[in-house]
Scaffold this motif. Structure first.
Motif, PDB file in Angstrom:
ATOM      1  N   THR A  59      -3.476 -38.447 -26.808  1.00 53.06           N
ATOM      2  CA  THR A  59      -2.500 -39.322 -26.172  1.00 53.06           C
ATOM      3  C   THR A  59      -1.367 -39.616 -27.136  1.00 53.06           C
ATOM      4  O   THR A  59      -0.195 -39.545 -26.776  1.00 53.06           O
ATOM      5  CB  THR A  59      -3.186 -40.633 -25.746  1.00 53.06           C
ATOM      6  N   ASP A  60      -1.738 -39.895 -28.378  1.00 54.98           N
ATOM      7  CA  ASP A  60      -0.700 -40.186 -29.359  1.00 54.98           C
ATOM      8  C   ASP A  60       0.080 -38.937 -29.758  1.00 54.98           C
ATOM      9  O   ASP A  60       1.275 -39.006 -30.014  1.00 54.98           O
ATOM     10  CB  ASP A  60      -1.307 -40.858 -30.587  1.00 54.98           C
ATOM     11  N   VAL A  61      -0.624 -37.803 -29.794  1.00 55.84           N
ATOM     12  CA  VAL A  61       0.083 -36.556 -30.114  1.00 55.84           C
ATOM     13  C   VAL A  61       1.130 -36.262 -29.040  1.00 55.84           C
ATOM     14  O   VAL A  61       2.301 -35.998 -29.332  1.00 55.84           O
ATOM     15  CB  VAL A  61      -0.909 -35.380 -30.225  1.00 55.84           C
ATOM     16  N   VAL A  62       0.706 -36.348 -27.783  1.00 63.60           N
ATOM     17  CA  VAL A  62       1.610 -36.040 -26.679  1.00 63.60           C
ATOM     18  C   VAL A  62       2.756 -37.051 -26.643  1.00 63.60           C
ATOM     19  O   VAL A  62       3.925 -36.694 -26.476  1.00 63.60           O
ATOM     20  CB  VAL A  62       0.854 -36.051 -25.334  1.00 63.60           C
ATOM     21  N   ARG A  63       2.405 -38.300 -26.856  1.00 62.94           N
ATOM     22  CA  ARG A  63       3.429 -39.336 -26.829  1.00 62.94           C
ATOM     23  C   ARG A  63       4.462 -39.088 -27.925  1.00 62.94           C
ATOM     24  O   ARG A  63       5.674 -39.116 -27.681  1.00 62.94           O
ATOM     25  CB  ARG A  63       2.762 -40.700 -27.015  1.00 62.94           C
ATOM     26  N   GLY A  64       3.963 -38.809 -29.118  1.00 59.05           N
ATOM     27  CA  GLY A  64       4.881 -38.539 -30.217  1.00 59.05           C
ATOM     28  C   GLY A  64       5.783 -37.355 -29.919  1.00 59.05           C
ATOM     29  O   GLY A  64       6.987 -37.396 -30.175  1.00 59.05           O
ATOM     30  N   ALA A 112      -4.104 -48.174 -21.144  1.00 61.07           N
ATOM     31  CA  ALA A 112      -4.007 -46.953 -21.940  1.00 61.07           C
ATOM     32  C   ALA A 112      -4.075 -47.284 -23.428  1.00 61.07           C
ATOM     33  O   ALA A 112      -4.734 -46.589 -24.200  1.00 61.07           O
ATOM     34  CB  ALA A 112      -2.710 -46.219 -21.614  1.00 61.07           C
ATOM     35  N   LEU A 113      -3.414 -48.389 -23.804  1.00 66.03           N
ATOM     36  CA  LEU A 113      -3.430 -48.775 -25.213  1.00 66.03           C
ATOM     37  C   LEU A 113      -4.839 -49.150 -25.655  1.00 66.03           C
ATOM     38  O   LEU A 113      -5.312 -48.742 -26.717  1.00 66.03           O
ATOM     39  CB  LEU A 113      -2.474 -49.951 -25.430  1.00 66.03           C
ATOM     40  N   VAL A 114      -5.523 -49.905 -24.801  1.00 63.35           N
ATOM     41  CA  VAL A 114      -6.895 -50.300 -25.128  1.00 63.35           C
ATOM     42  C   VAL A 114      -7.776 -49.055 -25.243  1.00 63.35           C
ATOM     43  O   VAL A 114      -8.576 -48.915 -26.176  1.00 63.35           O
ATOM     44  CB  VAL A 114      -7.451 -51.267 -24.057  1.00 63.35           C
ATOM     45  N   ARG A 135       0.632 -44.677 -21.284  1.00 62.81           N
ATOM     46  CA  ARG A 135       0.867 -45.431 -22.517  1.00 62.81           C
ATOM     47  C   ARG A 135       2.355 -45.731 -22.692  1.00 62.81           C
ATOM     48  O   ARG A 135       2.725 -46.758 -23.233  1.00 62.81           O
ATOM     49  CB  ARG A 135       0.345 -44.586 -23.669  1.00 62.81           C
ATOM     50  N   MET A 136       3.216 -44.813 -22.243  1.00 58.19           N
ATOM     51  CA  MET A 136       4.649 -45.004 -22.413  1.00 58.19           C
ATOM     52  C   MET A 136       5.270 -45.746 -21.241  1.00 58.19           C
ATOM     53  O   MET A 136       6.465 -46.050 -21.259  1.00 58.19           O
ATOM     54  CB  MET A 136       5.338 -43.644 -22.542  1.00 58.19           C
ATOM     55  N   SER A 137       4.467 -45.987 -20.212  1.00 51.99           N
ATOM     56  CA  SER A 137       5.021 -46.577 -18.996  1.00 51.99           C
ATOM     57  C   SER A 137       5.562 -47.974 -19.249  1.00 51.99           C
ATOM     58  O   SER A 137       5.074 -48.710 -20.105  1.00 51.99           O
ATOM     59  CB  SER A 137       3.930 -46.623 -17.922  1.00 51.99           C
ATOM     60  N   LYS A 138       6.590 -48.337 -18.477  1.00 53.66           N
ATOM     61  CA  LYS A 138       7.125 -49.692 -18.603  1.00 53.66           C
ATOM     62  C   LYS A 138       6.225 -50.673 -17.868  1.00 53.66           C
ATOM     63  O   LYS A 138       6.292 -51.870 -18.102  1.00 53.66           O
ATOM     64  CB  LYS A 138       8.548 -49.753 -18.021  1.00 53.66           C
ATOM     65  N   ARG A 139       5.392 -50.134 -16.969  1.00 51.83           N
ATOM     66  CA  ARG A 139       4.504 -51.027 -16.220  1.00 51.83           C
ATOM     67  C   ARG A 139       3.334 -51.448 -17.091  1.00 51.83           C
ATOM     68  O   ARG A 139       2.551 -50.630 -17.546  1.00 51.83           O
ATOM     69  CB  ARG A 139       3.973 -50.287 -14.982  1.00 51.83           C
TER      70      ARG A 139
END
Ligand SMILES: Nc1ncnc2c1ncn2[C@@H]1O[C@H](COP(=O)(O)OP(=O)(O)OP(=O)(O)O)[C@@H](O)[C@H]1O
Ligand SMILES: Nc1ncnc2c1ncn2[C@@H]1O[C@H](COP(=O)(O)OP(=O)(O)OP(=O)(O)O)[C@@H](O)[C@H]1O
Ligand SMILES: [Mg+2]
Ligand SMILES: [Mg+2]
Lengths: 256, 231, 248, 243, 256
Positions: free
Chosen positions: D113-118, D55-57, D44-48
Motif C-alpha cells: 500500500t505504501d509502495v503504491v502510494r509513494g 486503510a491507515l489502521v 489510503r489516499m482518499s479524501k474521505r
C-alpha cells in the motif's frame, strides 16, 4: 488583427470570477470576454493569479463564485459539464507535461483513443497532420525524453490540437525553454494565432505579444489592472503598476 | 477456565520477554550500525582487495532469509567457531548471542549500503576541505564526515531500526524467551493464544509507532542550525 | 566440577518453565537429585527441543535431561543412560471413531496426524502409514493439541503420558480417546520391562554415564525417585518405581 | 563440523520440494498483493475519512506486527474461537497453506500500500493535469496515465519488497508448512548436521532472490526504454525573463 | 605592489608541471614562480586547467611530472611530505565547503584542536582574531547555513587563516556568490594581499586583479599563454587569445 468593436461571437467569458486558496484570495473578481478568433496575452508579476485564471477556465481549479461561460457552456463544476468544457478547450503548460512512457505519436492519439474517437488509423493520420503543422512529424516515433525542450513543447501543442479544440490556453509555454528554443515555439503559436484560433496566453514574450496579440491584459494581485490593444499596452500604458512592470521586464526580453 | 491470577503471572512474564526483546533490539542495532558504518566507509575506498569480500558479504546477507542465517549461526555456529579458532568445544552460542549476531550481520549489510550511499551524496568539497586543513583521517571521519553521513542516512536507519525490532521475534524459534516465546507458551498453557498474541503484536506496533516522533526529534537535533533562519 | 544440562522447558509435567521463570517438573527435579548424588555443580539450561541434540554434540551440554527414546539412529551418535521413565507412544483418536490403525483401515477416512517436527516417532509413523493419511509437523506438543481441538487434525501420535496430562485428563479431552497398542520406537529387541526413555550423553562419555546411572539406580532403590515422581504424576513410570509404590 | 557434499546432494530432491512450496506460496501472495494494494492505496489516499482511516489502521497494524506473530494469531489465535471454526471461511483458515497465504498477504499488502502510494504520489501532478485538460475522464487518467507511470517510478521499491517478502516466507514452517527452510530443518533434525542442509537451502534462496533481481533489472530496462540516450532534453526550471 | 625584478624569496615554484586525467592532458607543462608576498591572479576560459594547477600545488591532485616546490619543500607525493606542504598552504574553494553541522567558531578551531596546537582558549582567541579580521566575529556562534553566501566565504577564509599558512590559494572564491556579496569577499582578499600574504587566486574579477595583483596569468588549454603585471595584462595584452578572452569577459564584470 481584427476590429474588435464589431459584434462577434464570444468564445470565453468570465464575470466577477473569485477564487480562494484557503484564506488567500487569488482572484478578486475578474471579468474578461474573449471573442472567437481573438488572441489574448496575459502578463503580470509572479503570483498575480495568471495561472489561476486560465486554470479556472478549463476547471483544473474550481472557482468560488462568478460566471465562466465557454462557447455557450456555463461552467458549473459537475463532472459531465467539466468534461464538455475541457473538450472545447486545449491547454499547453510551462512544463510540457508530455507522457514520458509513450511515443510522441501515442502522446497525440492517447486522448482520442480513450475518448473512443475515430479509428486507430484516422487518429494517427490526424496526429501526423498536427505534428506536421508544428514541424516535428519526423520525430513521431521517438520518446519525449529524446527531444529538445522546444521540440517537446511543440509536441505538447500538437497533442492539444489533436482534440481540435476551438479555444487554446497557454501557460507560459516558453519559460522553461533555453533561449535558442524559444523562437521555434513562438513561431508555431504565431501560426496558430494567424490561423484564427481563439487563444489565451500567459507569457512575458513581449515580441510575440506585439506581433499577434489582439489585446493584452495586465494582472496584479488577483485583479485585472489594464486591458488594451498591444500597441497601446506597451507604448502608452495607463496604470502606473503596468508602467513599472514594463520598465522592469522589457530590457530582458531582447531575444524575441 | 484459567483464572485471572494465571493471566497476571503470564503478563508479568511477558514483561520479561519485552525486556529481552528490547535488549536484542539495542544490541543488534548498535552492532549493525557499527559494522555497517565501517563497511560503508571501506566500500567507498577503491581497493579491490576489500571490495570483493564486501560485495560477497552483502550479496549473501541480502539474498538469504535472516531466519536461515539465524539457524546456521545458532545450530552450526559453535562448530564453525571451534573449527575456525581451534578452541575446544566450549563456545557457548546462546540463543541471545546468536540472535544478535544473525540480525546484526544481516542488517549491517543494509546499513553498509545506506552509509555508502550517503557518503557518495556528501559534497566532494567536504572531503577536500578536510584534506586541505590537514585533519587527521580518523578525526575527519569522526567529527566532520560521519555526522553528516548519519544525517543523510537517518530515514533509512529508522527503517532498519523497525525492521530489527520485528526480526528479533525470530529468536523465539531458537528458544530464547523473548516476548513471542512467552506469548506462545502462555497461549498454549491457557488455551487462549489470541489474547497473548494480540498483546504482543500491540507491543511491536506501539514500539514502531513511537519511533516516528522520536526519530523526528533526532532529525531536528541533527539538523540544528542547518536550515537558514529568517530570509 | 560444573555440568551443563540441557532441558526443553515446555513439556509439562516433565519439564515446566513456570510463570516466575523457575524450571520445575519431573526431569529437572530428578536431574538436581542426580547432581547432588554425584557431587556435581549443575547448570540447567532450557533450549528449543530441536537444538538439544546438536548442542550436546557440539559440546554446549554434557548431558540432556529430557526423556528421549534411545533409537538405533540416535545410538550412532549418543550414549544413553538406563531408562529414566517409560512413556510409550500412543494414538489419540476421536471418541466416536472406529478406525483400524493400519494403512488400509485409514485410507479414505480423511485422517490427518499431528506430529512433532524432529521427533523419532514422526519418522516411524510416516514409514508405517505411508500416504494413507496426511501428516502435519508442529514445533511443540501444545500447538499440536491446540490444532487437534481446533479441528485441523484428527489424530495424534504422541507419548501417552503427555497426551493424558495435556488432553485426555482435562475437560477438553472428553471428545478423544487413546487407541491401539502403546508403541516403543527404541530398540525392538529389548524386553518390555527394560524399554523406556533415557538421557543421552555424547558418544564415549562413559565416565559420566556410569556416574549418572549409579545415581539413578540408587534413587530408584531408595525410592527417592518415587517421591519425586509423585509430585507430578500419579502412575508409576518404571518397574522399580512400581515396586516402591506398592510397598507403601 | 564441515559441509557434507554427499548429504547435500542426497538432500537436493527434498529441498527442491520445499523450494517449490516456497515459490508457490510467493506467487500466490504476490498476486494478491498486486490485486489488493492498488485499492488499498487509493483508500489510503482518499479524501474521505471513512476510507482513509481504516486503510491507515490496516497499514499500521499489519506493517507493525512481525509476520511470525501474525501467523501465530491467524493460525492458533483465531482458531480458539468457536464462531470462527463454525463460520463459512473456516476451511480457508483450517488449511495451513490458506493461513500462510492470508498472513503473508496481509503483511505484504500493507507494505505494498505504501509502495503504491509513494509511486502514485511521485507521478508529476502536471502530467495528470495535462490528461484532464485533454478531456480524458479521471478514471481513465488514473488507469492509463498515472498507473503506468507509477509502475515505472515504483519498480525499485517493488523489487525490494518482493525480495524482502520472499526471504520472509522462511517463517511459514511455524504453521506446519514444509517450505524450503522447514525441509532443511527436517534434514538437520534427522542427521544432526545443521550446516549442510541449511547452507544448501541458503544457496537455493540466494539463487532465487538473484534471479528475481535479474528479472526486475530486465523489466526496469524495458519499462524505462523511453529514457534511451539520443539527445537529452535540456530544460531549465528557472524563469526566463522576470526575476 | 612590489618591484618584482629585485631578487626575492620564492614561495611557490612550478617547473614543467604536467597532469593527465586519463588520456586527457589537463596541464601541458606549466612553469611559474611566485615570490613571497606576491599576489598572482590566474584567469582563462573554463576547462583551461586553472583549478587543476592550484590543486596540484597543495596536492589535492597529484601531478604526473615536473617539479613543484613550496617554501623550500619539493613536493614528492609521500604522505609526510604532503602533510608538510599542506601546512604551508591554505585554500579557499568556490563552494566554501564549510562544515555545516558545527558553528562558525568550531569550523575555525577544529583543525587546530585536532592537530593539538595550543589550548582551547588560545585557539578560540586566534579564531576570533581572524574572524574579526574578515569582519564577521559577531557571527561566531551561528551555524554556516544561517549566514549569507558572502559571510560564509569570509568564514572559509578565516578558517584557512587560522592555520596561519604563509601561502593562500583561492579557486574562484566569488563565483558562487550573488552580486551584492562579491564585494565584501573581495575586500577581505584585498586586505590580505596588502598585508603581505603570498596569494594565488583563480578569479575573473578584473577589478580585483587590477587593484591588487602583482602579476596576472592567462591560461588556456592547459598552458600559460601570458604572464604580465596587471596594467600590461589588461591594457596591452600580447597574445590574441587573451585579447579575445578579455573582450568577452570585461563587460560582464562591471560590478567590481
Ligand atoms: N494550490 C495552491 N494552494 C495555495 N495557494 C496557491 C495555489 N496555487 C497558487 N496559489 C497562490 O495563488 C497566487 C496566484 O498563483 P498563480 O500561480 O496563479 O500566479 P501566477 O500569476 O501564475 O504566477 P507565476 O508567474 O509565478 O506563475 C499565488 O500567491 C500562489 O502562491
Ligand atoms: N577529476 C577529473 N577527471 C577527469 N577530467 C577532469 C577532472 N577534473 C578536471 N578535469 C578536466 O580537466 C580540464 C581542466 O579542468 P579544470 O577544472 O582545471 O578547469 P578550470 O580552468 O578550473 O575550469 P573552470 O573555469 O570551469 O573551473 C577540464 O577539461 C576538465 O574537464
Ligand atoms: Mg503561473
Ligand atoms: Mg575551476
Amino acid at each position: 488583427m481584427r476590429d474588435i468593436s464589431t459584434p462577434q461571437t464570444i468564445d470565453v467569458s468570465l464575470r466577477d470570477v473569485v477564487k480562494h486558496y484557503g484564506p488567500f484570495q487569488a482572484l478578486k473578481g475578474v471579468s474578461l470576454e474573449v471573442a472567437k478568433g481573438e488572441t489574448i496575452v496575459i502578463c503580470g508579476p509572479s503570483g498575480s493569479g495568471k495561472s489561476t485564471l486560465i486554470r479556472c477556465i478549463n476547471q483544473l481549479e474550481t472557482h468560488d463564485s462568478g460566471d465562466i461561460v465557454v462557447r455557450g457552456i456555463t461552467v458549473d463544476g459537475t463532472p459531465a459539464n467539466t468534461r464538455d468544457v475541457r473538450i472545447e478547450v486545449g491547454m499547453v503548460f510551462q512544463q510540457f507535461n508530455l507522457f514520458p512512457h509513450i511515443t510522441v505519436l501515442q502522446n497525440c492519439t492517447l486522448a482520442l483513443r480513450l475518448l473512443n474517437k475515430g479509428t486507430k488509423r484516422l487518429n494517427e493520420e490526424k496526429a501526423m497532420y498536427y505534428l506536421e503543422r508544428v514541424r516535428i512529424a519526423e520525430q513521431a516515433h521517438k520518446y519525449p525524453a529524446q527531444l529538445s525542450g522546444g521540440q517537446q513543447q511543440r509536441v505538447a501543442i500538437a497533442r492539444a490540437l489533436c482534440m481540435e479544440p476551438p479555444v487554446m490556453l497557454f501557460d507560459e509555454p516558453t519559460s522553461a525553454l533555453d533561449p535558442e528554443m524559444i523562437n521555434e515555439v513562438l513561431q508555431v503559436m504565431e501560426d496558430l494565432a494567424r490561423g484564427g484560433m481563439t487563444m489565451i496566453c500567459v507569457t512575458h514574450e513581449m515580441g510575440f505579444a506585439r506581433r499577434v496579440a489582439d489585446r493584452c491584459v495586465f494582472m496584479a494581485d488577483g485583479e485585472i489592472h489594464e486591458i488594451a490593444p498591444a500597441e497601446a499596452f506597451f507604448d502608452a500604458p495607463e496604470s502606473p503598476r503596468l508602467r513599472g512592470f514594463l520598465d522592469r521586464i522589457l530590457p530582458s526580453t531582447a531575444h524575441s | 477456565m484459567p483464572t485471572s491470577v494465571d493471566y497476571s503471572g503470564y503478563f508479568q512474564q511477558m514483561l520479561g520477554g519485552v525486556s529481552i526483546t528490547v535488549q536484542m533490539l539495542l544490541w543488534s542495532f548498535v552492532i549493525s550500525l557499527a559494522i555497517g558504518t565501517v563497511f560503508g566507509i571501506l566500500r567507498t575506498g577503491a581497493s579491490g582487495v576489500v571490495q570483493i569480500p564486501l560485495t560477497i558479504y552483502i550479496s549473501i546477507m541480502t539474498g538469504v532469509p535472516s531466519l536461515l542465517i539465524l539457524f546456521i549461526i545458532y545450530y552450526g555456529g559453535s562448530g564453525v567457531l571451534t573449527a575456525l579458532l581451534g578452541y575446544d568445544r566450549s563456545f557457548d552460542v546462546s540463543p541471545f548471542s546468536s540472535g544478535v549476531a544473525a540480525i546484526a550481520m544481516v542488517n549491517a549489510a543494509y546499513v553498509c549500503d545506506l552509509v555508502h550511499g550517503a557518503i557518495r551524496n556528501l559534497p566532494k568539497g567536504q572531503f577536500e576541505a578536510c584534506t586541505v586543513l590537514g585533519l587527521p583521517r580518523f578525526h575527519a571521519w569522526r567529527l566532520i564526515l560521519l555526522p553528516q553521513v548519519f544525517r543523510l542516512a537517518l530515514p533509512g536507519l529508522v527503517n532498519i531500526w523497525i525492521i530489527i525490532l520485528k526480526e528479533t521475534s525470530l529468536v523465539s524459534l531458537v528458544g530464547l524467551s523473548d516476548l513471542v516465546t512467552v506469548a506462545k507458551t502462555a497461549g498454549g498453557a491457557t488455551s487462549e493464544p489470541f489474547v497473548f498474541l494480540i498483546v504482543a503484536s500491540f507491543f511491536y506496533i506501539a514500539m514502531s509507532t513511537l519511533t516516528v516522533p522520536l526519530a523526528n526529534r533526532l532529525e531536528r537535533r541533527l539538523n540544528r542550525g542547518q536550515t537558514p533562519v529568517g530570509a | 566440577e560444573t555440568l551443563r544440562l540441557g532441558n526443553e522447558g515446555t513439556n509439562p509435567p516433565f519439564s515446566i518453565m513456570s510463570g516466575d521463570g523457575t524450571l520445575s517438573g519431573l526431569e529437572p527435579d530428578l536431574a538436581r537429585e542426580v547432581c547432588k548424588r554425584i557431587g556435581a555443580d549443575c547448570k540447567l539450561v532450557v533450549m528449543d527441543f530441536r537444538a538439544l541434540v546438536p548442542s550436546l554434540l557440539e559440546g554446549k551440554f554434557d548431558l540432556l535431561v529430557g526423556n528421549m527414546t534411545p533409537s538405533e539412529k540416535r545410538r550412532e551418535k549418543l550414549d544413553f543412560t538406563r531408562p529414566v521413565l517409560s512413556n510409550p507412544v500412543s494414538f489419540v483418536v476421536p471418541k466416536d471413531s472406529d478406525w483400524t490403525l493400519t494403512p488400509e483401515g485409514l485410507r479414505g477416512k480423511n485422517v490427518t496426524v499431528g506430529l512433532q517436527r524432529g521427533d523419532m516417532n514422526a519418522a516411524y509413523l510416516k514409514t508405517l502409514f505411508g500416504d494413507s493419511v496426511k501428516y502435519r509437523d508442529y514445533d511443540n506438543p501444545d500447538q499440536t493439541i491446540l490444532d487437534l481441538t481446533a479441528g485441523r487434525i484428527n489424530m495424534l501420535f504422541m507419548p501417552k503420558l503427555t497426551a493424558a496430562v495435556k488432553l485426555i485428563d482435562t475437560p477438553k479431552g472428553s471428545d478423544w480417546k487413546f487407541a491401539g497398542e502403546p508403541y516403543y520406537s527404541g530398540q525392538e529387541d529389548l524386553p518390555a520391562d527394560q524399554r523406556g526413555n533415557a538421557w543421552p550423553v555424547r558418544k564415549g562419555d562413559t565416565a559420566l554415564l556410569d556416574r549418572v546411572n549409579g545415581a539413578l539406580n540408587a534413587m530408584l532403590a531408595d525410592c527417592t525417585y518415587t517421591k519425586i515422581r509423585e509430585k507430578y504424576i500419579s502412575t508409576p513410570l518404571l518397574p522399580e518405581d512400581a515396586a516402591c509404590a506398592a510397598k507403601k | 563440523m564441515h559441509f557434507d557434499l554427499s548429504l547435500a546432494i542426497a538432500s537436493l530432491p527434498a529441498l527442491f520440494h520445499g523450494l517449490m512450496m516456497t515459490i508457490c506460496l510467493s506467487i500466490f501472495v504476490l498476486l494478491l498483493g498486486i490485486v489488493f494494494s492498488v485499492p488499498m492505496a487509493l483508500a489510503r489516499m482518499s479524501k474521505r475519512r471513512s476510507l482513509a482511516w481504516p486503510a491507515l489502521v490496516f497499514v499500521i497494524f499489519f506493517r507493525g506486527t512481525p509476520v511470525l506473530v501474525l501467523l501465530y494469531i491467524l493460525y492458533f489465535g483465531i482458531a480458539q474461537f468457536a464462531w470462527v471454526r463454525e463460520s463459512f471461511f473456516w476451511p480457508l483458515f483450517a488449511d495451513p497453506f490458506g493461513c500462510a497465504v492470508i498472513g503473508l498477504a496481509l503483511n505484504h499488502v500493507a507494505y505494498m500500500t505504501d509502495v503504491v502510494r509513494g509511486s502514485l504520489l511521485s507521478v508529476p501532478r502536471g502530467i495528470a493535469e495535462a490528461s484532464l485538460a485533454l478531456g480524458i475522464p479521471e478514471r481513465k487518467v488514473f488507469l492509463w496515465v498515472r498507473l503506468p507511470l507509477a509502475l515505472r517510478y515504483g519498480i525499485r521499491a517493488y523489487q525490494n519488497e518482493v525480495v524482502g517478502f520472499i526471504k520472509g516466507t522462511a517463517i511459514v514452517s511455524v504453521v506446519t508448512i514444509n517450505d524450503l527452510t522447514a525441509v532443511a530443518n527436517g534434514i538437520f533434525q534427522e542427521t544432526y548436521d545443521p550446516l549442510t542442509p541449511m547452507i544448501t537451502a541458503a544457496v537455493m534462496y540466494w539463487i532465487v532472490v538473484n534471479l528475481v533481481r535479474l528479472g526486475f533489472a530486465g523489466l526496469d530496462r524495458w519499462l524505462n526504454r523511453h529514457h534511451a540516450p539520443e539527445p537529452a532534453s535540456r530544460t531549465r526550471t528557472r524563469k526566463a525573463a522576470v526575476a
